[in-house]
Design an enzyme around this catalytic site. Structure first.
Site, PDB file in Angstrom:
ATOM      1  N   ALA A 197      -6.854   0.805  -2.861  1.00 59.88           N
ATOM      2  CA  ALA A 197      -5.959   1.754  -2.198  1.00 59.88           C
ATOM      3  C   ALA A 197      -4.600   1.211  -1.773  1.00 59.88           C
ATOM      4  CB  ALA A 197      -6.654   2.351  -0.976  1.00 59.88           C
ATOM      5  N   ALA A 198      -4.462  -0.086  -1.553  1.00 61.17           N
ATOM      6  CA  ALA A 198      -3.198  -0.606  -1.014  1.00 61.17           C
ATOM      7  C   ALA A 198      -2.043  -0.349  -1.995  1.00 61.17           C
ATOM      8  CB  ALA A 198      -3.323  -2.104  -0.725  1.00 61.17           C
ATOM      9  N   PRO A 199      -0.857  -0.037  -1.463  1.00 57.44           N
ATOM     10  CA  PRO A 199      -0.462   0.003  -0.044  1.00 57.44           C
ATOM     11  C   PRO A 199      -0.680   1.346   0.647  1.00 57.44           C
ATOM     12  CG  PRO A 199       1.474   0.265  -1.413  1.00 57.44           C
ATOM     13  CD  PRO A 199       0.326   0.081  -2.363  1.00 57.44           C
ATOM     14  N   GLY A 200      -1.374   2.281   0.000  1.00 61.03           N
ATOM     15  CA  GLY A 200      -1.759   3.512   0.685  1.00 61.03           C
ATOM     16  C   GLY A 200      -1.113   4.785   0.201  1.00 61.03           C
ATOM     17  N   GLY A 201      -0.205   4.708  -0.764  1.00 67.82           N
ATOM     18  CA  GLY A 201       0.486   5.910  -1.222  1.00 67.82           C
ATOM     19  C   GLY A 201      -0.448   6.941  -1.838  1.00 67.82           C
ATOM     20  N   LYS A 202      -1.359   6.493  -2.696  1.00 63.21           N
ATOM     21  CA  LYS A 202      -2.286   7.439  -3.322  1.00 63.21           C
ATOM     22  C   LYS A 202      -3.260   8.000  -2.290  1.00 63.21           C
ATOM     23  CE  LYS A 202      -2.001   5.376  -7.931  1.00 63.21           C
ATOM     24  NZ  LYS A 202      -1.238   4.159  -7.566  1.00 63.21           N
ATOM     25  N   ASP A 222      -7.822   3.331  -9.299  1.00 65.62           N
ATOM     26  CA  ASP A 222      -6.520   2.867  -9.769  1.00 65.62           C
ATOM     27  C   ASP A 222      -6.592   1.348  -9.740  1.00 65.62           C
ATOM     28  OD1 ASP A 222      -3.735   3.407 -10.534  1.00 65.62           O
ATOM     29  OD2 ASP A 222      -3.264   2.403  -8.653  1.00 65.62           O
ATOM     30  N   CYS A 237      -1.368   1.032 -14.460  1.00 62.43           N
ATOM     31  CA  CYS A 237       0.073   1.038 -14.735  1.00 62.43           C
ATOM     32  C   CYS A 237       0.373   0.062 -15.864  1.00 62.43           C
ATOM     33  CB  CYS A 237       0.886   0.716 -13.482  1.00 62.43           C
ATOM     34  SG  CYS A 237       0.479  -0.860 -12.692  1.00 62.43           S
TER      35      CYS A 237
END
Length: 439
Positions: free
Chosen positions: A260-265, A327, A379
């Site tokens: 999850a880092a840095p938390g945008g998703k 991700d 990515c």
């Protein structure tokens, strides 16, 4: 008498010298600029030259090497850095005349107490300015790609294997920076309301092509706006938003974001859930979990539980999830535009990385409820990390099936449940999204 030297050029060369010691480019530049009291304009110029050299390094070095009698790596490090910075300005910065780039470089090498190299810098730059790799002959297509697209031989060979004659178009796409994309915090405002707020602060903004997205443009850093401080948006590329939209979580569900880092998703998922339900956010890097907490706190997300967690290792608390976003860590060979350091990758360790990705997918398969949805995203444009991972997973898990993507960006390449975003076709980062469901 020492001649006056541009502060921006001196800072750029200082950063390039530190970069040769294997530092991350953003951290190197930040460190150099923090220690300087130079005007903002000079710091901005230093940043442009520094990142420009890193982005065009293989092209610049090819041009310089053709004008030197000795290997470039045998030169003193300050002389090498001045040559690279000067040639970048002459060839790629329209605002700097060739003569100015050469003369300033000669002054700078003298200021760095390398006066004996002043004649060499002058002669090499004047000749190198006239060279253009596009019109030159190369031993093979991979060398041409490496020089013309400024990537390591390993990266060039990989892209040539994946795309053949289209490889140069794909790699050239990374020279175009994607538009600045934001995700409106729909817990607080609509995209249109966010646009109005940003425009009142001097930014240009308009609703983007994806639900909840906004495209912005302006000078300065958008994270210094009042809208950012008030939690009205977070910066998130369209490709990352696409992964979240294809997961399509609903209010009240149990959702996992396992890397999850840095938390945008995580923030986008919480917004799609209307801040209702349970959102578990884990990351294998302990020092990055706090970044997730900070992001979610600023955006007013209250349904998330964060933890330091290796996503390849099972945790009982995550069983029974309705939706899972994987991700995963990847080679990053889709984000050369924003992380130019990746251009110099050797691609060593890809086997171990693919094994980790497979382990994360296999672990997450056990968490998902029947009828639940799993989105796998990276990515990178590497088929071993993308298509072949999905094919392996589906073959190993007959209780999963491909699912039609809910959202696809124009220009994407769709193959069943899998979507590839190429920078030359979509104007985004290079990205991969696959959507699967459990029977």
């Amino acid at each position: 008498m020492t001649e006056r030297v541009s502060a921006g050029r001196r800072l750029a060369v200082q950063a390039l010298l530190r970069q040769e010691q294997d530092g991350y480019s953003n951290l190197v530049l930040d460190g150099v600029l923090r220690q300087s009291d130079a005007p903002a304009r000079e710091k901005a110029f230093a940043g442009a030259v520094f990142y420009g050299v890193i982005e065009r390094l293989y092209t610049l070095d090819w041009m310089l090497s053709r004008c030197l009698r000795q290997p470039l790596e045998k030169l003193d490090a300050p002389v090498r850095a001045v040559l690279r910075a000067g040639l970048y300005q002459a060839v790629y910065l329209d605002s700097v005349p060739d003569a100015a780039a050469v003369n300033e470089s000669v002054q700078l090498v003298r200021a760095l107490r390398k006066s004996s190299a002043a004649g060499l810098v002058n002669a090499v730059l004047r000749r190198a300015c006239t060279l253009r790799p596009d019109s030159s002959r190369f031993a093979d297509p991979v060398q041409r790609l490496s020089v013309c697209c400024s990537v390591s031989p390993a990266v060039a060979a990989a892209f040539y294997e994946w795309y053949g004659p289209d490889a140069q178009k794909v790699l050239d796409g990374f020279f175009e920076k994607p538009q600045l994309a934001l995700r409106a915090n729909t817990l607080q405002n609509t995209p249109q309301q966010l646009c109005e707020q940003l425009e009142s602060e001097g930014w240009q903004a308009s609703p983007g092509p994806l639900e909840g997205s906004v495209i912005a443009a302006g000078s300065g850093a958008i994270v210094h706006t009042r809208a950012f401080a008030e939690g009205r948006f977070h910066v998130q590329g369209l490709a990352s938003q696409l992964a979240c939209l294809n997961l399509a979580p609903r209010p009240g569900e149990t959702v996992l974001d396992v890397c999850a880092a840095p938390g945008g998703k995580s923030a986008t998922l919480a917004q799609l859930m209307g801040n209702e339900g349970r959102l578990f956010c884990g990351d294998g890097a302990k020092n990055r979990v706090k970044l997730i907490d900070e992001t979610l706190r600023r955006l007013g997300v209250t349904i998330a539980q964060t933890r330091w967690q290796d996503a390849s290792r099972p945790v009982e608390e995550w069983n029974g999830a309705d939706r899972i976003l994987c991700d995963v860590p990847c080679s990053g060979l889709g984000i050369l535009a924003k992380k130019p350091d990746i251009r110099s990758k050797t691609l060593e360790g890809l086997g171990e990385l693919c094994a980790l990705q497979a382990a994360i997918l296999d672990t997450c398969a056990e968490y998902l409820k029947p009828g639940g949805r799993l989105v796998y995203s990276t990515c990178t444009l590497n088929p071993d990390e993308n298509r072949r991972q999905v094919e392996r997973f589906l073959a190993a898990h007959p209780d999963f099936r491909p699912a039609e993507p809910a959202v696809v960006l124009p220009g994407s390449i769709q193959t069943g449940c899998m979507v590839e975003l190429r920078p030359d076709l979509t104007g985004t980062d290079g990205f991969f999204v696959a959507t699967m469901e459990r029977l």
